[in-house]
Design an enzyme around this catalytic site. Structure first.
Site, short mmCIF file in Angstrom:
data_model
loop_
_atom_site.label_atom_id
_atom_site.label_comp_id
_atom_site.label_asym_id
_atom_site.label_seq_id
_atom_site.Cartn_x
_atom_site.Cartn_y
_atom_site.Cartn_z
CG ASP A 133 10.85 9.33 25.95
OD1 ASP A 133 11.21 10.45 25.56
OD2 ASP A 133 10.63 9.05 27.14
CE LYS A 134 14.69 2.79 19.15
NZ LYS A 134 16.12 2.44 18.97
#
Length: 293
Positions: A133-134
């Site tokens: 994920d970011k």
């Protein structure tokens, strides 16, 4: 890139196509190679996929040119921890997307990859084998070509470190709970009976001051799996306000992809690459006294 293989005795009299599948080429890749002017050779002579092989012959595979990509190259700092002819591993900082999205097209790892490959004179699309994920920091394994991509994903072992809210019992545990897309959401996931099978192995290393330091080894790779699984136990990750955590002590979910064990194509030796905890998670663990046990 040209790949050379020696025909073993058990493929004597077998078709070239059978051997190509055995060494890891997909049907689609074989199809794109065989129609090239210089695609497949046996002992230096142009060959067709139905040709019968003999023990000891050399099969040469000339990889096709990489396809174009719509991702715009963008120069940026990038930390490379490992690289070979087939793969590359980046240490991605929290806050950076792996691929561009509708909401954010700039400052992505893919943009940096495209710039790097362009500078080297070997432009190619980014093929991430591990996706994070970011706001997850840590290791991202990428394949350099179509041959390597499916092979790098086999027998891959990932280790994460997470800080969860609540003091969990020390020792090992397993979360076996299916994960599905949450209703009326295109992003959030949840544990649901009709979800996809999802398994997370973990070991609680230290529990103190209302939090736990956990070593996590996901067996499956569902979107948000670690975050959803620990939230389902009542122990969301610190900083993970999407799944019930608080951002009081850290501004992003406290999750770091710390270790990858993988096999390179054409190599039976396991490779191990690690990335230390980033500063924000080190500061969090120090504040909570989660080291040293």
């Amino acid at each position: 890139m040209k790949l050379n293989f020696t025909v073993p005795q058990n493929y004597d009299g077998r078709r070239l196509s059978d051997f190509l599948h055995a060494v890891g080429l997909t049907t689609g890749l074989i199809r794109s190679i065989k129609y090239q002017e210089q695609g497949l050779e046996v002992d230096g002579v142009r060959a067709k996929t139905n040709q019968l092989l003999c023990t000891g012959q050399t099969v040469s595979v000339f990889m096709p040119e990489e396809p174009d990509t719509s991702v715009q190259p963008e120069e940026m700092p990038m930390t490379i921890l490992y690289e070979s002819d087939f793969s590359i591993i980046f240490n991605k900082p929290a806050g950076q997307l792996v691929h561009p999205s509708v909401a954010q097209a700039q400052s992505t790892l893919a943009g940096g990859w495209c710039w790097l490959m362009q500078q080297r004179g070997t432009p190619a699309p980014m093929r991430p084998i591990t996706r994070i994920d970011k706001n997850t920091s840590g290791l991202v394994l990428c394949a350099k070509n179509r041959f390597a991509a499916p092979l790098l994903g086999k027998n891959l072992h990932k280790v994460y470190y997470a800080v969860t809210e609540g003091e969990m019992p020390l020792g090992a545990g397993t979360i076996n709970a299916p994960i599905a897309l949450a209703e009326e959401s295109s992003i959030c996931r949840c544990v649901a009976p009709d979800g996809k099978p999802s398994i997370t192995e973990y070991t609680v290393l230290c529990a103190k001051n209302g939090h736990s330091l956990v070593r996590v080894e996901p067996t499956t790779g569902r979107t948000h799996q670690i975050r959803v699984h620990f939230a389902s136990l009542g122990h969301p990750l610190a900083g993970d306000d999407m799944y019930g955590g608080s951002r009081t002590l850290i501004e992003r979910h406290a999750l770091h992809a710390a270790q990858l064990r993988f096999f390179e194509p054409l190599d039976s030796t396991p490779h191990l690459v690690g990335a230390p905890l980033p500063q924000d998670m080190r500061d969090l663990c120090a504040k909570l006294e989660l080291f040293g046990q």
